[in-house]
Design a protein around this motif. Structure first.
Motif, PDB file in Angstrom:
ATOM      1  N   ARG A   1       2.070  -3.619  -8.868  1.00  0.00           N
ATOM      2  CA  ARG A   1       2.710  -2.602  -8.035  1.00  0.00           C
ATOM      3  C   ARG A   1       3.044  -1.359  -8.841  1.00  0.00           C
ATOM      4  O   ARG A   1       2.936  -0.230  -8.336  1.00  0.00           O
ATOM      5  CB  ARG A   1       3.971  -3.167  -7.381  1.00  0.00           C
ATOM      6  CG  ARG A   1       3.654  -4.185  -6.288  1.00  0.00           C
ATOM      7  CD  ARG A   1       4.886  -4.620  -5.576  1.00  0.00           C
ATOM      8  NE  ARG A   1       5.257  -3.542  -4.640  1.00  0.00           N
ATOM      9  CZ  ARG A   1       6.050  -3.717  -3.602  1.00  0.00           C
ATOM     10  NH1 ARG A   1       6.574  -4.909  -3.340  1.00  0.00           N
ATOM     11  NH2 ARG A   1       6.339  -2.710  -2.805  1.00  0.00           N
TER      12      ARG A   1
ATOM     13  N   GLU B   1       1.458   1.743  -7.130  1.00  0.00           N
ATOM     14  CA  GLU B   1       2.456   2.648  -6.564  1.00  0.00           C
ATOM     15  C   GLU B   1       2.859   3.732  -7.564  1.00  0.00           C
ATOM     16  O   GLU B   1       2.893   4.910  -7.220  1.00  0.00           O
ATOM     17  CB  GLU B   1       3.673   1.842  -6.105  1.00  0.00           C
ATOM     18  CG  GLU B   1       3.324   0.883  -4.969  1.00  0.00           C
ATOM     19  CD  GLU B   1       4.420  -0.100  -4.622  1.00  0.00           C
ATOM     20  OE1 GLU B   1       5.620   0.211  -4.837  1.00  0.00           O
ATOM     21  OE2 GLU B   1       4.091  -1.204  -4.128  1.00  0.00           O
TER      22      GLU B   1
ATOM     23  N   VAL C   1       1.736   3.633  -1.142  1.00  0.00           N
ATOM     24  CA  VAL C   1       3.006   3.199  -0.559  1.00  0.00           C
ATOM     25  C   VAL C   1       2.781   1.837   0.098  1.00  0.00           C
ATOM     26  O   VAL C   1       1.833   1.665   0.882  1.00  0.00           O
ATOM     27  CB  VAL C   1       3.506   4.222   0.492  1.00  0.00           C
ATOM     28  CG1 VAL C   1       4.769   3.728   1.171  1.00  0.00           C
ATOM     29  CG2 VAL C   1       3.731   5.580  -0.172  1.00  0.00           C
TER      30      VAL C   1
ATOM     31  N   SER D   1       2.845  -1.201   2.554  1.00  0.00           N
ATOM     32  CA  SER D   1       2.873  -1.284   4.011  1.00  0.00           C
ATOM     33  C   SER D   1       3.871  -2.341   4.464  1.00  0.00           C
ATOM     34  O   SER D   1       4.024  -3.372   3.822  1.00  0.00           O
ATOM     35  CB  SER D   1       1.473  -1.659   4.519  1.00  0.00           C
ATOM     36  OG  SER D   1       1.512  -1.945   5.897  1.00  0.00           O
TER      37      SER D   1
ATOM     38  N   TYR E   1      -1.502  -2.119   1.180  1.00  0.00           N
ATOM     39  CA  TYR E   1      -1.441  -0.657   1.171  1.00  0.00           C
ATOM     40  C   TYR E   1      -2.374  -0.136   2.254  1.00  0.00           C
ATOM     41  O   TYR E   1      -3.530  -0.536   2.327  1.00  0.00           O
ATOM     42  CB  TYR E   1      -1.876  -0.100  -0.192  1.00  0.00           C
ATOM     43  CG  TYR E   1      -1.001  -0.555  -1.327  1.00  0.00           C
ATOM     44  CD1 TYR E   1       0.281  -0.038  -1.494  1.00  0.00           C
ATOM     45  CD2 TYR E   1      -1.436  -1.516  -2.224  1.00  0.00           C
ATOM     46  CE1 TYR E   1       1.103  -0.461  -2.533  1.00  0.00           C
ATOM     47  CE2 TYR E   1      -0.625  -1.941  -3.263  1.00  0.00           C
ATOM     48  CZ  TYR E   1       0.634  -1.415  -3.410  1.00  0.00           C
ATOM     49  OH  TYR E   1       1.428  -1.847  -4.431  1.00  0.00           O
TER      50      TYR E   1
END
Length: 123
Positions: free
Chosen positions: A21, A25, A31, A33, A46
């Motif tokens: 992540r 990210e 971002v 989901s 995502y």
């Protein structure tokens, strides 16, 4: 007549979800989901345009070592990118290694912390 009309998602196996992540990210800017249902293993989805990337935290049956340095010569998922130069600069600033497309296109190949190859293509 049957016709395949879209790619819905690509699933990528990861060993350490927080580390993955941080890459997806923190470096790539995706971002998480809220659409992922509760499952009996860790993961994150995502949304990418009409499709998704699913990170699945399960043991990988594939060896990570001995993969080609250039991700274009390995299994990979290609993603269209706006602001390609800015994303390339983010990879540079984060010290993430990548190789440029050998076709001359504005594309680069990068591996996530688990060795999954991504092709990031300027659109």
């Amino acid at each position: 007549m049957a016709e395949i009309i879209s790619l819905l998602h690509a699933s990528l196996l990861v060993a350490d979800l927080p580390r993955a992540r941080a890459f997806y990210e923190g470096v790539l800017g995706l971002v998480a989901s809220k659409a992922r249902p509760e499952m009996n293993f860790e993961g994150v989805w995502y949304e990418i345009g009409q499709g998704q990337i699913h990170l699945i935290c399960l043991p990988s049956p594939d060896p990570v070592g001995d993969r080609p340095e250039h991700g274009g010569r390995d299994r990979h998922t290609a993603l269209g990118v706006t602001g390609w130069e800015a994303l390339k600069a983010r990879l540079d600033n984060a010290g993430v290694a990548y190789t440029l497309s050998r076709s001359g296109r504005r594309a680069l190949f990068v591996r996530d912390p688990d060795g999954n190859a991504l092709e990031l293509v300027k659109v």
